[in-house]
Design an enzyme around this catalytic site. Structure first.
Site, PDB file in Angstrom:
ATOM      1  N   GLY A 146       0.801  -1.223   0.000  1.00  0.00           N
ATOM      2  CA  GLY A 146       0.000   0.000   0.000  1.00  0.00           C
ATOM      3  C   GLY A 146       0.831   1.268   0.000  1.00  0.00           C
ATOM      4  O   GLY A 146       0.346   2.336  -0.389  1.00  0.00           O
ATOM      5  N   SER A 147       2.086   1.183   0.420  1.00  0.00           N
ATOM      6  CA  SER A 147       2.952   2.371   0.399  1.00  0.00           C
ATOM      7  C   SER A 147       3.697   2.509  -0.918  1.00  0.00           C
ATOM      8  O   SER A 147       4.281   3.557  -1.194  1.00  0.00           O
ATOM      9  CB  SER A 147       3.971   2.308   1.546  1.00  0.00           C
ATOM     10  OG  SER A 147       3.315   2.465   2.772  1.00  0.00           O
ATOM     11  N   SER A 192       7.053   4.445   3.805  1.00  0.00           N
ATOM     12  CA  SER A 192       6.392   3.363   4.545  1.00  0.00           C
ATOM     13  C   SER A 192       5.379   3.982   5.504  1.00  0.00           C
ATOM     14  O   SER A 192       5.756   4.802   6.346  1.00  0.00           O
ATOM     15  CB  SER A 192       7.422   2.554   5.330  1.00  0.00           C
ATOM     16  OG  SER A 192       6.774   1.759   6.297  1.00  0.00           O
ATOM     17  N   SER A 236       3.765   2.702   8.060  1.00  0.00           N
ATOM     18  CA  SER A 236       4.067   2.411   9.471  1.00  0.00           C
ATOM     19  C   SER A 236       5.468   2.860   9.867  1.00  0.00           C
ATOM     20  O   SER A 236       5.746   3.081  11.037  1.00  0.00           O
ATOM     21  CB  SER A 236       3.970   0.898   9.708  1.00  0.00           C
ATOM     22  OG  SER A 236       4.917   0.238   8.872  1.00  0.00           O
ATOM     23  N   ARG A 280      -3.175   1.042   2.943  1.00  0.00           N
ATOM     24  CA  ARG A 280      -3.852   1.201   1.644  1.00  0.00           C
ATOM     25  C   ARG A 280      -4.920   2.290   1.680  1.00  0.00           C
ATOM     26  O   ARG A 280      -5.353   2.787   0.648  1.00  0.00           O
ATOM     27  CB  ARG A 280      -4.448  -0.129   1.183  1.00  0.00           C
ATOM     28  CG  ARG A 280      -5.528  -0.673   2.094  1.00  0.00           C
ATOM     29  CD  ARG A 280      -5.924  -2.088   1.697  1.00  0.00           C
ATOM     30  NE  ARG A 280      -7.013  -2.613   2.493  1.00  0.00           N
ATOM     31  CZ  ARG A 280      -6.899  -3.120   3.713  1.00  0.00           C
ATOM     32  NH1 ARG A 280      -5.723  -3.150   4.300  1.00  0.00           N
ATOM     33  NH2 ARG A 280      -7.955  -3.599   4.344  1.00  0.00           N
ATOM     34  N   GLU A 293      -6.978  -7.178  -0.618  1.00  0.00           N
ATOM     35  CA  GLU A 293      -6.927  -6.776   0.792  1.00  0.00           C
ATOM     36  C   GLU A 293      -8.287  -6.375   1.371  1.00  0.00           C
ATOM     37  O   GLU A 293      -8.544  -6.620   2.534  1.00  0.00           O
ATOM     38  CB  GLU A 293      -5.908  -5.648   0.991  1.00  0.00           C
ATOM     39  CG  GLU A 293      -4.484  -6.125   0.763  1.00  0.00           C
ATOM     40  CD  GLU A 293      -3.464  -5.057   1.110  1.00  0.00           C
ATOM     41  OE1 GLU A 293      -3.312  -4.719   2.287  1.00  0.00           O
ATOM     42  OE2 GLU A 293      -2.822  -4.535   0.172  1.00  0.00           O
ATOM     43  N   HIS A 311      -0.076 -10.689 -25.901  1.00  0.00           N
ATOM     44  CA  HIS A 311       0.973 -11.611 -26.340  1.00  0.00           C
ATOM     45  C   HIS A 311       0.985 -12.893 -25.517  1.00  0.00           C
ATOM     46  O   HIS A 311       1.883 -13.710 -25.674  1.00  0.00           O
ATOM     47  CB  HIS A 311       2.337 -10.911 -26.283  1.00  0.00           C
ATOM     48  CG  HIS A 311       2.385  -9.735 -27.217  1.00  0.00           C
ATOM     49  ND1 HIS A 311       2.851  -9.812 -28.512  1.00  0.00           N
ATOM     50  CD2 HIS A 311       1.962  -8.454 -27.047  1.00  0.00           C
ATOM     51  CE1 HIS A 311       2.745  -8.631 -29.088  1.00  0.00           C
ATOM     52  NE2 HIS A 311       2.199  -7.778 -28.220  1.00  0.00           N
ATOM     53  N   LYS A 349       3.769 -10.669   9.202  1.00  0.00           N
ATOM     54  CA  LYS A 349       4.744  -9.665   9.649  1.00  0.00           C
ATOM     55  C   LYS A 349       5.194  -9.967  11.073  1.00  0.00           C
ATOM     56  O   LYS A 349       6.366  -9.850  11.398  1.00  0.00           O
ATOM     57  CB  LYS A 349       4.135  -8.266   9.592  1.00  0.00           C
ATOM     58  CG  LYS A 349       4.032  -7.706   8.194  1.00  0.00           C
ATOM     59  CD  LYS A 349       3.567  -6.260   8.220  1.00  0.00           C
ATOM     60  CE  LYS A 349       3.451  -5.705   6.830  1.00  0.00           C
ATOM     61  NZ  LYS A 349       3.047  -4.304   6.800  1.00  0.00           N
TER      62      LYS A 349
HETATM   63  O1  PA5 Z   1      -1.756  -2.702   2.544  1.00  0.00           O
HETATM   64  C1  PA5 Z   1      -0.989  -3.130   3.399  1.00  0.00           C
HETATM   65  O2  PA5 Z   1      -1.275  -3.201   4.600  1.00  0.00           O
HETATM   66  C2  PA5 Z   1       0.389  -3.575   2.985  1.00  0.00           C
HETATM   67  O3  PA5 Z   1       0.458  -3.731   1.617  1.00  0.00           O
HETATM   68  C3  PA5 Z   1       1.425  -2.573   3.511  1.00  0.00           C
HETATM   69  O4  PA5 Z   1       1.309  -1.340   2.857  1.00  0.00           O
HETATM   70  C4  PA5 Z   1       2.830  -3.141   3.310  1.00  0.00           C
HETATM   71  O5  PA5 Z   1       2.928  -4.330   4.052  1.00  0.00           O
HETATM   72  C5  PA5 Z   1       3.904  -2.180   3.746  1.00  0.00           C
HETATM   73  O6  PA5 Z   1       3.644  -1.637   5.023  1.00  0.00           O
HETATM   74  P1  PA5 Z   1       3.832  -0.069   5.227  1.00  0.00           P
HETATM   75  O7  PA5 Z   1       2.878   0.559   4.277  1.00  0.00           O
HETATM   76  O8  PA5 Z   1       3.520   0.194   6.644  1.00  0.00           O
HETATM   77  O9  PA5 Z   1       5.264   0.200   4.878  1.00  0.00           O
END
Ligand code: PA5
Length: 396
Positions: free
Chosen positions: A94-95, A136, A138, A188, A272, A288, A382
């Site tokens: 998500g980041s 990131s 988090s 996300r 997700e 292709h 994680k």
């Molecule tokens: O959507 C999510 O929770 C994950 O894809 C996180 O974004 C990913 O694990 C990375 O974590 P962060 O966005 O805290 O760096």
């Protein structure tokens, strides 16, 4: 049903989100049974299945973008950060998607190549003339922290985007430009910051020429958000209609250029939020290989649901490809539809289509009677990896 039940995890110590037997906190018994009838047009049903209000967070995109502008404007950026030959964004999940969307919307206006590095360490070739952006939500993601640590060891020009965690502390200690935003919840659901901060950072460093204005993207988003809002009944709500069309099927999302990055976002949101299988295919590459892969196993012929994300300014040769695919598959592949991006500029078209997919993914979660917010398996993964590693990947 949620992932814990499906995969048969039984040890409460290892199950984030399980109800605490003393306080009852985290009790998920409010999730209704699959057999119960569900409608997308009843506010009580929506809030029962979506108790943490992922729908509200999706609707918050324009506000986040406006806040991201303010955060980016308040950070001092040495001009030397823009004097580079490549940008490498260190980020996951998500980041990471924010930078991919920004690069896709900027297209050829990006003055230097931008690599989104979704892995440990740094990509080959990263050197003194590479701008490292560690992003990131988090501030605790192992892969991102590992690349950041290597960049620090090598003294590479670096900026940081995060809400906190070890990444923020390390950036503060090293006095690096820190684009810090405040938002709890899921990474996300911070997509407005993910896109807005990267866009503003690169624009301020003059790494995007003639950047699209975030303000006009926000204006374009507002009517789109209203059209797809939970209060708009299914009959008039294209996102609810698309969720119904996909219900019971596996979404496969196609896109070209900027819409290929959006297709990637749709796929991850189906995973997700709706906890659903999903795939995405970039055009013209899909012509292709993927085009041939729709025959077997025959029992699954009716399982996929195809969405083609189209940009009104896509090149003529791409439009022609979609036309020929239609000619070849039109009668066979009936479970499919097209979404045409809207907005005055590429960034606005990317964002309105992202919002569309975000809404569809949450409505689909609700149809599956699955709380869209928790990502149980991801959190467990994680936690177990962190327990096994037990070390500080920032090198601090
Ligand atoms: O959507 C999510 O929770 C994950 O894809 C996180 O974004 C990913 O694990 C990375 O974590 P962060 O966005 O805290 O760096």
């Amino acid at each position: 049903m949620d992932a814990r039940d499906f995969f048969g995890y039984k040890n409460p110590d290892e199950e984030p989100g399980r109800p605490d037997p003393d306080t009852g906190e985290g009790d998920d018994s409010r999730v209704p049974l699959f057999e119960e009838a569900v409608t997308l047009d009843d506010a009580a049903t929506l809030s029962r299945i979506d108790p943490d209000d992922m729908l509200g967070k999706v609707a918050g995109l324009p506000r986040q973008l406006a806040q991201a502008r303010r955060v980016a404007a308040s950070v001092e950026l040495p001009a030397s950060l823009g004097d580079v030959e490549t940008v490498v964004v260190l980020a996951m999940g998500g980041s990471a998607i924010g930078a991919e969307l920004v690069a896709a919307a900027a297209g050829e206006r990006l003055r230097v190549p931008l690599i989104v590095h979704r892995d440990y360490g740094l990509p080959a070739g990263a050197g003194e003339r590479t701008l490292i952006v560690a992003a990131s939500h988090s501030g605790e993601t192992a892969e991102t922290l590992s690349g950041f640590a290597v960049a620090r060891q090598r003294g590479l020009p670096t900026a940081v985007i995060t809400t906190g965690g070890r990444l923020a502390s390390a950036a503060e200690e090293a006095r690096l430009p820190l684009l810090r935003y405040r938002l709890g919840g899921q990474p996300r659901a911070a997509i407005g910051f993910g896109v807005g901060l990267v866009h503003e950072l690169l624009s301020r460093l003059d790494l995007i020429s003639d950047p699209d204005s975030l303000a006009s993207a926000v204006s374009a988003l507002e009517p789109e958000m209203e059209r797809m809002a939970p209060s708009v009944p299914t009959d008039a709500n294209p996102a609810k209609q698309l969720a119904w069309a996909m219900f019971g099927r596996m979404p496969i999302v196609y896109g070209h250029g900027l819409m290929s990055a959006v297709a990637h976002r749709w796929k991850t949101q189906f995973n997700e939020n709706a906890k659903a299988w999903a795939a995405w295919e970039p055009m013209p590459e899909a012509n292709h290989n993927a085009i041939e892969g729709s025959l077997n196993p025959r029992e699954l012929g009716d399982a996929p649901y195809i969405v083609q994300l189209r940009d009104p300014e896509e090149p003529a040769e791409i439009a022609e490809r979609y036309r020929v695919v239609e000619e070849l598959l039109g009668e066979r592949a009936t479970n499919r539809s097209e979404v045409v991006a809207e907005g005055p500029n590429p960034l606005a078209r990317v964002l309105t289509t992202v919002a569309y997919g975000d809404f569809v993914s949450v409505y689909l979660a609700i149809l599956y009677q699955t709380d869209p917010t928790p990502v149980t398996l991801l959190a467990m993964l994680k936690e177990r990896l962190a327990r096994a590693a037990g070390s500080d990947p920032t090198g601090a």
